[in-house]
Design a protein around this motif. Structure first.
Motif, short mmCIF file in Angstrom:
data_model
loop_
_atom_site.label_atom_id
_atom_site.label_comp_id
_atom_site.label_asym_id
_atom_site.label_seq_id
_atom_site.Cartn_x
_atom_site.Cartn_y
_atom_site.Cartn_z
N ALA A 35 0.82 -1.21 0.00
CA ALA A 35 0.00 0.00 0.00
C ALA A 35 0.85 1.26 0.00
O ALA A 35 0.49 2.27 -0.60
CB ALA A 35 -0.93 -0.01 1.21
N ALA A 36 1.99 1.20 0.67
CA ALA A 36 2.89 2.36 0.74
C ALA A 36 4.31 1.89 0.45
O ALA A 36 4.75 0.87 0.98
CB ALA A 36 2.81 3.03 2.11
N VAL A 37 5.01 2.65 -0.38
CA VAL A 37 6.38 2.32 -0.74
C VAL A 37 7.26 3.56 -0.54
O VAL A 37 6.94 4.64 -1.04
CB VAL A 37 6.49 1.84 -2.21
N HIS A 38 8.32 3.40 0.22
CA HIS A 38 9.27 4.48 0.45
C HIS A 38 10.66 3.99 0.05
O HIS A 38 10.94 2.80 0.12
CB HIS A 38 9.28 4.88 1.93
N PRO A 52 -0.90 -8.30 6.99
CA PRO A 52 0.34 -8.46 7.76
C PRO A 52 1.45 -9.23 7.05
O PRO A 52 2.51 -9.44 7.65
CB PRO A 52 -0.14 -9.26 8.98
N ALA A 53 1.26 -9.65 5.80
CA ALA A 53 2.27 -10.47 5.13
C ALA A 53 3.64 -9.80 5.17
O ALA A 53 3.77 -8.60 4.92
CB ALA A 53 1.86 -10.73 3.68
N LYS A 54 4.67 -10.59 5.45
CA LYS A 54 6.02 -10.03 5.60
C LYS A 54 6.50 -9.39 4.31
O LYS A 54 7.20 -8.37 4.35
CB LYS A 54 7.00 -11.13 6.03
N ARG A 55 6.19 -9.99 3.15
CA ARG A 55 6.68 -9.41 1.90
C ARG A 55 6.03 -8.06 1.61
O ARG A 55 6.55 -7.28 0.82
CB ARG A 55 6.44 -10.37 0.74
N LEU A 56 4.90 -7.77 2.26
CA LEU A 56 4.23 -6.48 2.12
C LEU A 56 4.63 -5.50 3.21
O LEU A 56 4.23 -4.34 3.18
CB LEU A 56 2.71 -6.66 2.16
N ALA A 152 -7.74 -18.63 6.41
CA ALA A 152 -7.24 -17.33 6.87
C ALA A 152 -8.33 -16.57 7.62
O ALA A 152 -9.53 -16.84 7.50
CB ALA A 152 -6.75 -16.51 5.69
N ASP A 153 -7.90 -15.59 8.37
CA ASP A 153 -8.80 -14.73 9.15
C ASP A 153 -9.69 -13.94 8.20
O ASP A 153 -9.19 -13.23 7.32
CB ASP A 153 -7.96 -13.78 10.00
N PRO A 154 -11.02 -14.02 8.35
CA PRO A 154 -11.91 -13.23 7.48
C PRO A 154 -11.66 -11.73 7.55
O PRO A 154 -12.03 -11.00 6.62
CB PRO A 154 -13.32 -13.58 8.01
N LEU A 155 -11.04 -11.27 8.63
CA LEU A 155 -10.75 -9.85 8.75
C LEU A 155 -9.73 -9.38 7.72
O LEU A 155 -9.57 -8.17 7.51
CB LEU A 155 -10.24 -9.54 10.16
N LEU A 156 -9.05 -10.31 7.06
CA LEU A 156 -8.09 -9.95 6.02
C LEU A 156 -8.75 -9.63 4.69
O LEU A 156 -8.08 -9.22 3.74
CB LEU A 156 -7.07 -11.08 5.81
N ARG A 157 -10.07 -9.84 4.59
CA ARG A 157 -10.77 -9.63 3.31
C ARG A 157 -10.52 -8.25 2.72
O ARG A 157 -10.15 -8.15 1.54
CB ARG A 157 -12.27 -9.89 3.49
N PRO A 158 -10.73 -7.16 3.45
CA PRO A 158 -10.52 -5.84 2.82
C PRO A 158 -9.09 -5.65 2.33
O PRO A 158 -8.86 -5.12 1.23
CB PRO A 158 -10.87 -4.85 3.93
N GLY A 159 -8.11 -6.07 3.13
CA GLY A 159 -6.72 -5.89 2.74
C GLY A 159 -6.35 -6.70 1.52
O GLY A 159 -5.68 -6.20 0.61
N LEU A 160 -6.78 -7.98 1.47
CA LEU A 160 -6.47 -8.81 0.32
C LEU A 160 -7.17 -8.28 -0.93
O LEU A 160 -6.58 -8.27 -2.03
CB LEU A 160 -6.89 -10.26 0.59
N SER A 161 -8.40 -7.81 -0.79
CA SER A 161 -9.12 -7.24 -1.93
C SER A 161 -8.39 -6.01 -2.46
O SER A 161 -8.28 -5.82 -3.68
CB SER A 161 -10.55 -6.85 -1.51
#
Length: 265
Positions: A35-38, A52-56, A152-161
């Motif tokens: 979502a954010a790249v610096h 929360p994925a580490k690669r992200l 996976a946790d359903p709470l991840l739906r918005p982030g994965l989308s």
């Protein structure tokens, strides 16, 4: 192709070797966008509040020679990670280099989750007799299927989308289903002559029944028809069933990467 192990780094890699690694690393950034790249020098700092994925959520060094003012830069990155509520994490490919590794060793950073990057020329893919499968157009339907097969946790739906919606190259969302039941899922990102396979998973109730293999072959056929000439993927080095499957399909290791964190995090 020679394997380049992040765990077996030499002080200096030939420029041609590092160029190959940079190609896959750049493709991975495009295929699985944060979502954010610096940028801090040649460090790519990727952060994603919704997943929360580490690669992200990691620092990705891209030049072995960029090792100036390490303590100051690490502290600066730490403040960014703290603002996102993420643990400060380095993702160490061969591009990170030996000098940074030695610095982190000296500071007591732990090392974990070694992964492989694997590739296969699509001329080797036996897809001629594979049934054509049309990727899903409905991101919501795919996300539901992916969350199920990953358990996976359903709470991840918005982030994965959000992540899937932000993929810039053409992305094929593949799902194997039995009625309304999702069996396996993957994302195939067609980026020029590369086809990256991401988020590959099979529901634990139907593993070792060929669903993952058939889905991968369908995705490879789809990508080859669109002009891709090489498939690639990332897989954890201790995932023996997945490694066996990918090797049987013709994938070979290119290089490895791992993650580093301070023990307190």
């Amino acid at each position: 192709m020679a394997t380049i192990g992040a765990s077996r780094l030499n002080p200096i890699h030939p420029a041609t070797v590092l160029a190959k690694v940079r190609r896959y690393e750049a493709a991975g950034f495009r295929a699985w966008p944060a979502a954010a790249v610096h940028y801090d020098g040649t460090w790519v700092v990727r952060l994603t509040a919704g997943h929360p994925a580490k690669r992200l959520n990691s620092i990705n060094p891209l030049d072995p020679g960029d090792v100036h003012h390490l303590a100051e830069r690490i502290a600066r990155a730490g403040r960014r990670f703290e603002a996102y509520g993420r643990p400060l994490t380095f993702r160490m490919s061969p591009l990170a280099g030996a000098a940074l590794s030695r610095h982190l060793d000296a500071e007591g950073w732990s090392r974990f989750d070694e992964s492989m990057v694997m590739r296969m020329p699509l001329t080797k893919a036996s897809v001629e007799n594979v049934i054509d499968q049309i990727p899903l157009k409905d991101i919501g339907r795919f996300v539901s299927a992916a969350l199920k097969v990953h358990d996976a946790d359903p709470l991840l739906r918005p982030g994965l989308s959000e992540i899937i919606g932000a993929i810039q190259p053409e992305a094929g969302l593949f799902a194997s289903e039995r009625g309304d039941e999702a069996l396996a899922t993957l994302i195939c990102v067609h980026d020029g002559d590369l086809a990256g396979l991401f988020d590959i998973a099979t529901d634990k109730s139907v593993r070792r029944q060929g669903h993952g293999r058939q889905l991968i072959l369908s995705a490879l056929k789809w990508a080859r028809l669109r002009g891709a000439r090489e498939a690639w993927l990332q897989v954890e080095a201790d995932n023996a069933p997945a490694l066996s499957l990918y090797a049987s399909l013709g994938f070979e290791e290119v290089y490895r990467y791992h993650y580093r964190r301070l023990p307190s995090t």
